[in-house]
Scaffold this motif. Structure first.
Motif, PDB file in Angstrom:
ATOM      1  N   ILE A  93       0.702  -1.027  -0.045  1.00 32.74           N
ATOM      2  CA  ILE A  93       0.161   0.105  -0.092  1.00 32.74           C
ATOM      3  C   ILE A  93       1.680   1.077   0.216  1.00 32.74           C
ATOM      4  O   ILE A  93       0.976   2.315  -0.680  1.00 32.74           O
ATOM      5  CB  ILE A  93      -0.865   0.273   1.253  1.00 32.74           C
ATOM      6  CG1 ILE A  93      -1.908  -1.593   1.406  1.00 32.74           C
ATOM      7  CG2 ILE A  93      -1.947   1.191   1.194  1.00 32.74           C
ATOM      8  CD1 ILE A  93      -2.744  -1.936   2.216  1.00 32.74           C
TER       9      ILE A  93
ATOM     10  N   ASN B 220       2.456   1.190  -3.149  1.00 36.97           N
ATOM     11  CA  ASN B 220       1.522   1.861  -5.383  1.00 36.97           C
ATOM     12  C   ASN B 220       1.208   2.092  -4.926  1.00 36.97           C
ATOM     13  O   ASN B 220       0.000   2.471  -5.740  1.00 36.97           O
ATOM     14  CB  ASN B 220       1.560  -0.129  -5.452  1.00 36.97           C
ATOM     15  CG  ASN B 220       2.578  -0.564  -5.565  1.00 36.97           C
ATOM     16  OD1 ASN B 220       2.729  -0.918  -6.947  1.00 36.97           O
ATOM     17  ND2 ASN B 220       2.852  -1.726  -4.355  1.00 36.97           N
ATOM     18  N   THR B 221       0.220   3.030  -3.750  1.00 35.26           N
ATOM     19  CA  THR B 221      -0.565   3.894  -3.063  1.00 35.26           C
ATOM     20  C   THR B 221      -0.501   4.708  -3.127  1.00 35.26           C
ATOM     21  O   THR B 221       0.101   5.396  -2.858  1.00 35.26           O
ATOM     22  CB  THR B 221      -1.925   2.914  -2.792  1.00 35.26           C
ATOM     23  OG1 THR B 221      -1.740   3.199  -1.471  1.00 35.26           O
ATOM     24  CG2 THR B 221      -2.617   1.530  -3.010  1.00 35.26           C
ATOM     25  N   GLN B 222      -1.656   6.547  -2.814  1.00 39.42           N
ATOM     26  CA  GLN B 222      -1.187   7.535  -2.550  1.00 39.42           C
ATOM     27  C   GLN B 222      -1.630   7.470  -0.794  1.00 39.42           C
ATOM     28  O   GLN B 222      -1.933   8.351  -0.531  1.00 39.42           O
ATOM     29  CB  GLN B 222      -1.870   8.941  -3.452  1.00 39.42           C
ATOM     30  CG  GLN B 222      -1.383   8.537  -4.391  1.00 39.42           C
ATOM     31  CD  GLN B 222      -0.538   9.353  -5.009  1.00 39.42           C
ATOM     32  OE1 GLN B 222       0.333  10.282  -3.872  1.00 39.42           O
ATOM     33  NE2 GLN B 222       0.391   8.299  -5.525  1.00 39.42           N
ATOM     34  N   ILE B 223      -2.422   6.061  -0.407  1.00 38.75           N
ATOM     35  CA  ILE B 223      -2.410   5.933   0.576  1.00 38.75           C
ATOM     36  C   ILE B 223      -1.049   6.747   1.595  1.00 38.75           C
ATOM     37  O   ILE B 223      -0.545   5.890   1.711  1.00 38.75           O
ATOM     38  CB  ILE B 223      -3.359   4.681   0.959  1.00 38.75           C
ATOM     39  CG1 ILE B 223      -4.796   5.126   0.157  1.00 38.75           C
ATOM     40  CG2 ILE B 223      -3.806   4.541   2.627  1.00 38.75           C
ATOM     41  CD1 ILE B 223      -5.219   3.653   0.497  1.00 38.75           C
TER      42      ILE B 223
ATOM     43  N   TYR C  40     -12.625   7.518  -1.777  1.00 37.87           N
ATOM     44  CA  TYR C  40     -12.028   6.973  -0.827  1.00 37.87           C
ATOM     45  C   TYR C  40     -11.632   5.801  -0.112  1.00 37.87           C
ATOM     46  O   TYR C  40     -11.121   4.926   0.256  1.00 37.87           O
ATOM     47  CB  TYR C  40     -11.248   7.510   0.326  1.00 37.87           C
ATOM     48  CG  TYR C  40     -10.149   7.485   1.010  1.00 37.87           C
ATOM     49  CD1 TYR C  40      -9.209   8.055   0.431  1.00 37.87           C
ATOM     50  CD2 TYR C  40     -10.239   7.324   2.476  1.00 37.87           C
ATOM     51  CE1 TYR C  40      -7.360   7.928   1.404  1.00 37.87           C
ATOM     52  CE2 TYR C  40      -8.979   6.875   3.134  1.00 37.87           C
ATOM     53  CZ  TYR C  40      -7.478   7.204   2.874  1.00 37.87           C
ATOM     54  OH  TYR C  40      -6.499   7.204   3.551  1.00 37.87           O
TER      55      TYR C  40
ATOM     56  N   GLU D  16     -11.296   3.536  -3.107  1.00 36.49           N
ATOM     57  CA  GLU D  16      -9.614   3.590  -3.154  1.00 36.49           C
ATOM     58  C   GLU D  16      -8.912   1.989  -2.379  1.00 36.49           C
ATOM     59  O   GLU D  16      -8.305   1.470  -2.133  1.00 36.49           O
ATOM     60  CB  GLU D  16      -8.594   4.872  -2.662  1.00 36.49           C
ATOM     61  CG  GLU D  16      -7.492   4.828  -2.612  1.00 36.49           C
ATOM     62  CD  GLU D  16      -6.798   6.360  -2.915  1.00 36.49           C
ATOM     63  OE1 GLU D  16      -5.692   6.664  -3.252  1.00 36.49           O
ATOM     64  OE2 GLU D  16      -7.759   7.257  -2.736  1.00 36.49           O
TER      65      GLU D  16
ATOM     66  N   GLN E 155      -9.380  -0.987  -2.724  1.00 40.42           N
ATOM     67  CA  GLN E 155      -8.432  -2.246  -3.359  1.00 40.42           C
ATOM     68  C   GLN E 155      -7.438  -1.631  -3.216  1.00 40.42           C
ATOM     69  O   GLN E 155      -6.676  -3.003  -3.438  1.00 40.42           O
ATOM     70  CB  GLN E 155      -8.614  -0.903  -4.661  1.00 40.42           C
ATOM     71  CG  GLN E 155      -7.366  -1.573  -5.994  1.00 40.42           C
ATOM     72  CD  GLN E 155      -7.895  -0.235  -7.603  1.00 40.42           C
ATOM     73  OE1 GLN E 155      -8.721   0.343  -6.943  1.00 40.42           O
ATOM     74  NE2 GLN E 155      -6.845  -0.872  -8.714  1.00 40.42           N
ATOM     75  N   ALA E 156      -6.382  -1.190  -2.507  1.00 43.08           N
ATOM     76  CA  ALA E 156      -5.160  -1.175  -2.130  1.00 43.08           C
ATOM     77  C   ALA E 156      -5.213  -2.366  -0.979  1.00 43.08           C
ATOM     78  O   ALA E 156      -4.303  -3.302  -1.018  1.00 43.08           O
ATOM     79  CB  ALA E 156      -5.044   0.131  -1.390  1.00 43.08           C
TER      80      ALA E 156
ATOM     81  N   GLU F  14      -5.547  -5.651  -3.130  1.00 46.05           N
ATOM     82  CA  GLU F  14      -4.086  -5.914  -3.404  1.00 46.05           C
ATOM     83  C   GLU F  14      -2.974  -6.727  -2.728  1.00 46.05           C
ATOM     84  O   GLU F  14      -1.900  -7.020  -3.206  1.00 46.05           O
ATOM     85  CB  GLU F  14      -3.999  -4.702  -4.580  1.00 46.05           C
ATOM     86  CG  GLU F  14      -4.516  -4.962  -5.319  1.00 46.05           C
ATOM     87  CD  GLU F  14      -4.368  -3.106  -6.570  1.00 46.05           C
ATOM     88  OE1 GLU F  14      -3.823  -1.919  -5.692  1.00 46.05           O
ATOM     89  OE2 GLU F  14      -5.179  -2.932  -7.326  1.00 46.05           O
TER      90      GLU F  14
END
Length: 339
Positions: free
Chosen positions: A272, A275-278, A320, A323, A326-327, A330
């Motif tokens: 996470i 690969n994400t903006q979280i 959000y 998002e 999905q995060a 994954e």
């Protein structure tokens, strides 16, 4: 005894005659025989009379005066009237009690039916809202998973044979953290449903501990995973820190001393974060009930801090939540593939 004496006197009167001088006339032999015959006959009649009198005592009521008869009759009449009044009073009381009983029964039955109707309406509403969550938000799990496949190489159906339990925390009478109109249980459920869709595309068997706004104890959640013989247990929550409103970010907990839980938590947070903006913070060992009582690899994900106003506002939006779902999905699949 008195009757016998009376009969003897009568016999003497019958068989003797008194002279003016007080002398009795003598009686001849025939008279004596007649006297004896009369005595026998009289004794027989006396015995029959006695017997008849004894029977009469049982057969015939005592003779009473008319005034006594009227008094007794009036008493009988008054008693009969009183019995009638008492009978009518008893009937009225029985009727009132019966009416009260049936009235109370109907009222209780009405309350039960009303409560059951409200319960069913709430349950149907929750199921409809839960089933329409992804549709209303426009979440496309297939599209989301295709982008994941491109970045990781994990193809659809590659996780066949793996059972994953998703546990949206809180629910029902236990809403979790509440900030204004935002309830933690709603966020947990929304993210859990979306993440489950993605995980199912991977081929994994996904079990949700709850799909509606219902209460489950911590023991029931762990038991559901154990009974399903699951391979992985993922519990979803939101965090809150009273001492500071500046803290934010996603955290992942695992039970103290469990190496497999620690590895999965690290892989989820790593994926996470990279690969994400979280925003992510840390993994940490925790003595939590759902982690302690489950027999498979288990982690608990705190998706963000509701005590942070900015993060709370984001957590309450559909975009959000998609998002995050999905995060997390994954990250779970990345952690499984790497372990």
């Amino acid at each position: 005894m008195k009757q016998d004496q009376l009969s003897i006197l009568l016999e003497e009167e019958y068989f003797t005659e008194r002279r003016p001088e007080g002398k009795k006339r003598s009686v001849d032999t025939n008279s004596r025989q007649n006297k004896q015959s009369f005595q026998r006959k009289n004794q027989t009649e006396n015995r029959q009379l006695k017997k008849g009198n004894c029977l009469a005592e049982y057969r015939q009521p005592a003779q009473i005066s008319r005034e006594s008869q009227r008094h007794i009759q009036s008493k009988r009449n008054s008693l009969a009237k009183e019995n009638i009044r008492n009978s009518r009073t008893q009937k009225r009381l029985c009727r009132k009690r019966r009416n009260l009983f049936f009235g109370a029964f109907q009222y209780i039955f009405f309350l039960i039916v009303l409560a059951f109707t409200i319960f069913l309406a709430a349950k149907v509403k929750a199921q409809l809202s839960g089933s329409n969550t992804s549709e209303s938000s426009g979440f496309n799990s297939v599209e989301a998973f295709s982008s994941f496949t491109e970045s990781t190489g994990i193809a659809a159906g590659s996780m066949t044979g793996i059972t994953i339990v998703i546990d949206p925390g809180h629910g029902g009478d236990d809403p979790g953290c509440i900030v204004g109109s935002v309830q933690e249980c709603d966020i947990n459920l929304s993210v859990g449903l979306k993440a489950a869709e993605l995980l199912e595309i991977s081929g994994a068997k996904v079990i949700l501990t709850r799909t509606t706004d219902e209460y489950l104890s911590l023991e029931e959640r762990a038991a559901a995973a154990n009974n399903a013989d699951a391979d992985y247990f993922i519990s979803l929550h939101c965090n809150y820190y009273e001492d500071s409103s500046s803290i934010s970010g996603l955290e992942c907990y695992y039970y103290t001393g469990t190496a497999d839980g620690g590895v999965l938590a690290d892989h989820i947070l790593q994926y996470i974060g990279e690969n994400t903006q979280i925003e992510v913070r840390k993994t940490e060992e925790q003595e939590l009930s759902v982690l302690r009582n489950t027999t498979m690899t288990a982690v608990l994900i705190e998706m963000g801090y509701l005590s942070n106003a900015q993060e709370c506002s984001k957590l309450n939006t559909d975009s959000y939540q998609e998002e995050l779902a999905q995060a997390i999905a994954e990250g779970i699949l990345f952690g499984i593939s790497e372990s």
